[in-house]
Enzyme design. Structure first.
Site, PDB file in Angstrom:
ATOM      1  N   ASP A 146      52.490 -32.060 -49.176  1.00 33.20           N
ATOM      2  CA  ASP A 146      51.244 -32.339 -49.896  1.00 33.20           C
ATOM      3  C   ASP A 146      50.962 -33.838 -49.869  1.00 33.20           C
ATOM      4  O   ASP A 146      49.855 -34.278 -49.535  1.00 33.20           O
ATOM      5  CB  ASP A 146      51.376 -31.847 -51.349  1.00 33.20           C
ATOM      6  CG  ASP A 146      50.141 -32.176 -52.163  1.00 33.20           C
ATOM      7  OD1 ASP A 146      49.024 -31.913 -51.667  1.00 33.20           O
ATOM      8  OD2 ASP A 146      50.283 -32.712 -53.278  1.00 33.20           O
ATOM      9  N   TYR A 156      56.866 -26.502 -56.435  1.00 30.75           N
ATOM     10  CA  TYR A 156      55.623 -25.900 -56.933  1.00 30.75           C
ATOM     11  C   TYR A 156      55.893 -24.565 -57.629  1.00 30.75           C
ATOM     12  O   TYR A 156      55.168 -24.184 -58.532  1.00 30.75           O
ATOM     13  CB  TYR A 156      54.650 -25.647 -55.763  1.00 30.75           C
ATOM     14  CG  TYR A 156      53.764 -26.811 -55.399  1.00 30.75           C
ATOM     15  CD1 TYR A 156      54.297 -28.053 -55.099  1.00 30.75           C
ATOM     16  CD2 TYR A 156      52.381 -26.653 -55.332  1.00 30.75           C
ATOM     17  CE1 TYR A 156      53.479 -29.111 -54.741  1.00 30.75           C
ATOM     18  CE2 TYR A 156      51.561 -27.712 -54.974  1.00 30.75           C
ATOM     19  CZ  TYR A 156      52.117 -28.931 -54.682  1.00 30.75           C
ATOM     20  OH  TYR A 156      51.302 -29.973 -54.321  1.00 30.75           O
ATOM     21  N   ASP A 183      60.235 -41.272 -48.303  1.00 31.11           N
ATOM     22  CA  ASP A 183      59.704 -42.616 -48.578  1.00 31.11           C
ATOM     23  C   ASP A 183      59.623 -43.449 -47.301  1.00 31.11           C
ATOM     24  O   ASP A 183      58.657 -44.172 -47.069  1.00 31.11           O
ATOM     25  CB  ASP A 183      60.538 -43.337 -49.669  1.00 31.11           C
ATOM     26  CG  ASP A 183      62.039 -43.197 -49.471  1.00 31.11           C
ATOM     27  OD1 ASP A 183      62.463 -42.458 -48.552  1.00 31.11           O
ATOM     28  OD2 ASP A 183      62.796 -43.830 -50.230  1.00 31.11           O
ATOM     29  N   ASP A 205      47.858 -36.111 -47.326  1.00 35.71           N
ATOM     30  CA  ASP A 205      46.822 -37.033 -47.810  1.00 35.71           C
ATOM     31  C   ASP A 205      47.043 -38.427 -47.218  1.00 35.71           C
ATOM     32  O   ASP A 205      46.100 -39.093 -46.795  1.00 35.71           O
ATOM     33  CB  ASP A 205      46.842 -37.133 -49.346  1.00 35.71           C
ATOM     34  CG  ASP A 205      45.966 -36.072 -50.007  1.00 35.71           C
ATOM     35  OD1 ASP A 205      45.925 -34.948 -49.483  1.00 35.71           O
ATOM     36  OD2 ASP A 205      45.335 -36.375 -51.040  1.00 35.71           O
ATOM     37  N   LYS A 251      64.464 -35.490 -48.816  1.00 38.64           N
ATOM     38  CA  LYS A 251      65.025 -36.564 -49.652  1.00 38.64           C
ATOM     39  C   LYS A 251      66.493 -36.193 -49.866  1.00 38.64           C
ATOM     40  O   LYS A 251      66.975 -36.038 -50.992  1.00 38.64           O
ATOM     41  CB  LYS A 251      64.209 -36.650 -50.966  1.00 38.64           C
ATOM     42  CG  LYS A 251      64.527 -37.837 -51.846  1.00 38.64           C
ATOM     43  CD  LYS A 251      64.098 -39.181 -51.286  1.00 38.64           C
ATOM     44  CE  LYS A 251      64.610 -40.298 -52.179  1.00 38.64           C
ATOM     45  NZ  LYS A 251      64.451 -41.635 -51.578  1.00 38.64           N
TER      46      LYS A 251
HETATM   47  C1  IPM Z   1      46.382 -29.264 -51.388  1.00 41.16           C
HETATM   48  C2  IPM Z   1      46.022 -29.459 -52.828  1.00 41.16           C
HETATM   49  C3  IPM Z   1      46.717 -28.400 -53.679  1.00 41.16           C
HETATM   50  C4  IPM Z   1      48.210 -28.572 -53.497  1.00 41.16           C
HETATM   51  C5  IPM Z   1      46.338 -28.396 -55.164  1.00 41.16           C
HETATM   52  C6  IPM Z   1      44.841 -28.339 -55.384  1.00 41.16           C
HETATM   53  C7  IPM Z   1      47.027 -27.282 -55.907  1.00 41.16           C
HETATM   54  O1  IPM Z   1      46.339 -30.737 -53.251  1.00 41.16           O
HETATM   55  O2  IPM Z   1      46.109 -28.173 -50.845  1.00 41.16           O
HETATM   56  O3  IPM Z   1      46.914 -30.183 -50.766  1.00 41.16           O
HETATM   57  O4  IPM Z   1      48.827 -29.417 -54.168  1.00 41.16           O
HETATM   58  O5  IPM Z   1      48.781 -27.847 -52.679  1.00 41.16           O
HETATM   59 MN    MN Z   2      47.012 -32.045 -51.618  1.00 42.10          MN
END
Ligand code: IPM
Ligand code: MN
Length: 359
Positions: free
Chosen positions: A247, A136, A223, A251, A191
């Site tokens: 990240d 990032y 993975d 999710d 990785k």
């Molecule tokens: C998160 C979000 C952020 C990230 C974005 C909005 C920059 O996806 O907090 O998980 O990738 O860190």
């Molecule tokens: Mn995110």
């Protein structure tokens, strides 16, 4: 404490967190509001205005809704609203990002079909994501023009994934110390079969692990790790990862909780300040529809009270109220399995009123 509603559903979910905060009548916290993201850009011409930066510097904690651009599909090369969030994380030096993933018996996750019920019940995972380094932030990072032999222009985008051993050492110590007060297990995700940054990551995590003989360490490639965790989520405890993998993992693991709308987060620095935000984004498709789940934002407030103000009692009150409301079968659309659901503001009010009755 400072709060930024931000973009999209951000203002809707933050409004419900503030309702819950007011229900707790905590007098030692003063709150101020400020702008960030697309909303800030429209008002001031900047995604992260100077006024916001100076308020951050004098605040103990920040509660953030969401930032996002309401894009259709293409993306401009100009910095977007997300840069404000990244700058803010860097500014607050919030390198330790805690993302708890819990299973609630009252939320049916069967439809997701990733693990059977007995494997998911009781799941309590803590993702520890490194937040201010990795791909990032690594330099160089840019889009450049390349000229082919016949002078046609082609574009090349590039990012740099970097981890220094000292960065890994700091977060690895946090992971092992945290695991000590939990189930004493750390899974480190990388990785390392391909990426040099991951090799440094893995070797340093192994070295740090030697100081914690009472904590069990696994390493796995990203993975394969996702499948490993989702096949038997309740076996996992602390999941340590770099910025990008954390990240993606957070999710994906929201499946265990039933929805992204259930995941709070805390970003802590070594200076004691904290930034708290739901893991979900600005969700343009849900905006202004009173449909979003405010629980991720409300649980982020709970983490704020616990980590930045040591108000453990009030934090537990929020967690219990959320649990009780879900058990009474009040669900927002994302966790209702197609059944009757309550709106964003109704969910906030249900949780706030349960807390009010406790006083
Ligand atoms: C998160 C979000 C952020 C990230 C974005 C909005 C920059 O996806 O907090 O998980 O990738 O860190
Ligand atoms: Mn995110």
């Amino acid at each position: 404490m400072l709060f930024y509603p931000g973009d999209g559903i951000g203002p809707e979910v933050i409004k419900e967190s503030i309702k819950v905060l007011n229900a707790l009548s905590i007098h030692q916290i003063t709150i101020k509001e400020s702008l960030i993201g697309r909303t800030a850009f429209e008002a001031t011409g900047s995604f992260l205005p100077e006024s916001t930066i100076s308020l951050v510097k004098t605040s103990d904690a920040v509660l953030l809704g969401a930032v996002g651009a309401n894009r259709t599909s293409d993306i401009t090369y100009y910095p977007g609203p997300e840069t404000a969030l990244l700058k803010l994380r860097k500014l607050m030096r919030s390198s330790i990002n805690l993302r708890p993933i819990k299973h609630y018996d009252s939320i049916n996750t069967n439809g997701s079909n990733v693990s059977n019920v007995s494997n998911v019940q009781g799941t309590d995972i803590l993702i520890l994501r490194e937040l201010t380094s990795g791909v990032y932030f690594g330099k160089p990072k840019n889009v450049r023009k390349l000229y082919t032999q016949n002078n046609a222009v082609s574009l090349e985008g590039f990012d740099t994934m970097k981890y220094s051993d000292s960065e890994v050492r700091s977060i690895a110590h946090v992971a092992f110390k945290t695991a000590r007060s939990r189930k004493k297990k750390v899974l480190s995700v990388d990785k390392a079969n391909v990426l040099e940054a991951s090799k440094v990551w893995r070797n340093m995590v192994l070295e740090v692990s030697k100081c914690y003989n009472d904590v069990r360490l696994w390493n796995n490639y990203v993975d394969s790790a996702v499948i490993e965790i989702l096949s038997n989520p309740k076996e996992f405890d602390v999941v340590l990862s770099g910025n990008l993998f954390g990240d993606i993992l957070s999710d994906q693991l929201s499946i265990v909780s039933g929805s992204l709308g259930m995941l709070p987060s805390a970003s802590l620095g070594f200076n004691g300040k904290g930034m708290y935000e739901p893991v979900h984004g600005s969700a343009p498709n849900l905006t202004h529809r009173n449909l979003a789940n405010p629980i991720a934002a409300i649980l982020s407030l709970s983490m704020l009270l616990r980590y930045s103000f040591h108000l453990n009692k009030q934090s537990t009150m929020i967690d219990n109220a959320v649990d009780n409301i879900l058990r009474k079968n009040y669900k927002t659309a994302d966790i209702s399995n197609g059944k009757r659901y309550v709106s964003t503001s109704e969910m906030g009010e249900l949780i706030a009123s349960l807390i009010r009755t406790a006083f």
